[in-house]
Motif scaffolding. Structure first.
Motif, PDB file in Angstrom:
ATOM      1  N   SER A 212     -10.426  -2.626 -46.187  1.00  0.00           N
ATOM      2  CA  SER A 212      -9.200  -3.353 -45.506  1.00  0.00           C
ATOM      3  C   SER A 212      -8.972  -1.686 -46.089  1.00  0.00           C
ATOM      4  N   GLU A 213     -10.006  -0.795 -47.136  1.00  0.00           N
ATOM      5  CA  GLU A 213     -10.013   0.700 -46.311  1.00  0.00           C
ATOM      6  C   GLU A 213      -9.255   1.181 -45.393  1.00  0.00           C
ATOM      7  N   PRO A 214      -8.383   2.165 -45.088  1.00  0.00           N
ATOM      8  CA  PRO A 214      -8.458   2.894 -43.632  1.00  0.00           C
ATOM      9  C   PRO A 214      -9.342   3.924 -43.254  1.00  0.00           C
ATOM     10  N   GLN A 215     -10.170   3.673 -42.175  1.00  0.00           N
ATOM     11  CA  GLN A 215     -10.922   5.056 -42.021  1.00  0.00           C
ATOM     12  C   GLN A 215     -10.080   6.197 -41.307  1.00  0.00           C
ATOM     13  N   SER A 216      -9.228   6.896 -41.768  1.00  0.00           N
ATOM     14  CA  SER A 216      -8.899   7.925 -40.734  1.00  0.00           C
ATOM     15  C   SER A 216      -9.145   9.025 -40.665  1.00  0.00           C
ATOM     16  N   GLU A 217      -8.732  10.332 -39.402  1.00  0.00           N
ATOM     17  CA  GLU A 217      -9.342  11.325 -39.297  1.00  0.00           C
ATOM     18  C   GLU A 217      -9.403  11.942 -40.405  1.00  0.00           C
ATOM     19  N   ARG A 218      -8.192  12.291 -41.145  1.00  0.00           N
ATOM     20  CA  ARG A 218      -7.219  12.907 -42.076  1.00  0.00           C
ATOM     21  C   ARG A 218      -8.655  12.387 -43.818  1.00  0.00           C
ATOM     22  N   LEU A 219      -8.336  11.421 -43.506  1.00  0.00           N
ATOM     23  CA  LEU A 219      -9.718  11.003 -45.006  1.00  0.00           C
ATOM     24  C   LEU A 219     -11.228  11.398 -44.405  1.00  0.00           C
ATOM     25  N   ARG A 220     -11.393  10.891 -43.634  1.00  0.00           N
ATOM     26  CA  ARG A 220     -12.882  11.638 -43.226  1.00  0.00           C
ATOM     27  C   ARG A 220     -13.092  13.158 -43.476  1.00  0.00           C
ATOM     28  N   VAL A 221     -11.701  13.679 -43.214  1.00  0.00           N
ATOM     29  CA  VAL A 221     -12.346  15.121 -43.646  1.00  0.00           C
ATOM     30  C   VAL A 221     -12.216  15.770 -45.161  1.00  0.00           C
ATOM     31  N   LEU A 222     -11.199  14.950 -45.850  1.00  0.00           N
ATOM     32  CA  LEU A 222     -11.074  14.850 -46.886  1.00  0.00           C
ATOM     33  C   LEU A 222     -11.830  14.444 -47.941  1.00  0.00           C
ATOM     34  N   ARG A 223     -13.111  13.079 -47.775  1.00  0.00           N
ATOM     35  CA  ARG A 223     -14.599  12.709 -48.271  1.00  0.00           C
ATOM     36  C   ARG A 223     -15.122  14.410 -48.108  1.00  0.00           C
ATOM     37  N   GLU A 224     -14.895  14.955 -46.303  1.00  0.00           N
ATOM     38  CA  GLU A 224     -16.483  16.051 -46.578  1.00  0.00           C
ATOM     39  C   GLU A 224     -16.077  17.533 -47.598  1.00  0.00           C
ATOM     40  N   ARG A 225     -14.822  17.624 -47.529  1.00  0.00           N
ATOM     41  CA  ARG A 225     -14.623  18.747 -48.171  1.00  0.00           C
ATOM     42  C   ARG A 225     -14.720  18.592 -49.826  1.00  0.00           C
ATOM     43  N   GLU A 226     -14.537  17.819 -50.292  1.00  0.00           N
ATOM     44  CA  GLU A 226     -14.885  16.888 -51.235  1.00  0.00           C
ATOM     45  C   GLU A 226     -16.649  16.921 -52.080  1.00  0.00           C
TER      46      GLU A 226
END
Length: 91
Positions: free
Chosen positions: A47-61
């Motif tokens: 159920s976790e949304p896979q949005s572009e913003r979430l992917r970018v945040l994970r990449e930054r972390e």
């Protein structure tokens, strides 16, 4: 001395009765029928949304964790700027 023992025994008995009454009042939390006590881990990941913003945040972390190594030993350390004294009189 004899009455003191009976008094203490009575206090202990009353304490046990009171503790049992308090324990009987606390019941497990109420929930609707069919609702699980804890969510299923697999359903949470789906159920976790896979949005572009979430992917970018994970990449930054991930990049921030990778960069957290020891500093280079022979680098120029920036010096702080001098600050004028507030105690010294100005002319």
């Amino acid at each position: 001395m004899r009455k003191t023992h009976w008094f203490l025994i009575g206090l202990i008995f009353l304490g046990l009765v009171a503790a049992e009454a308090v324990a009987a009042q606390s019941s497990p939390p109420q929930r609707a029928p069919g609702v699980p006590m804890a969510p299923n881990a697999g359903e949470l990941q789906k159920s976790e949304p896979q949005s572009e913003r979430l992917r970018v945040l994970r990449e930054r972390e991930r990049l921030a964790r990778d960069r957290s190594g020891p500093p280079e030993p022979n680098r120029d350390i920036p010096m702080p700027k001098p600050v004028p004294s507030i105690i010294a009189p100005t002319r």
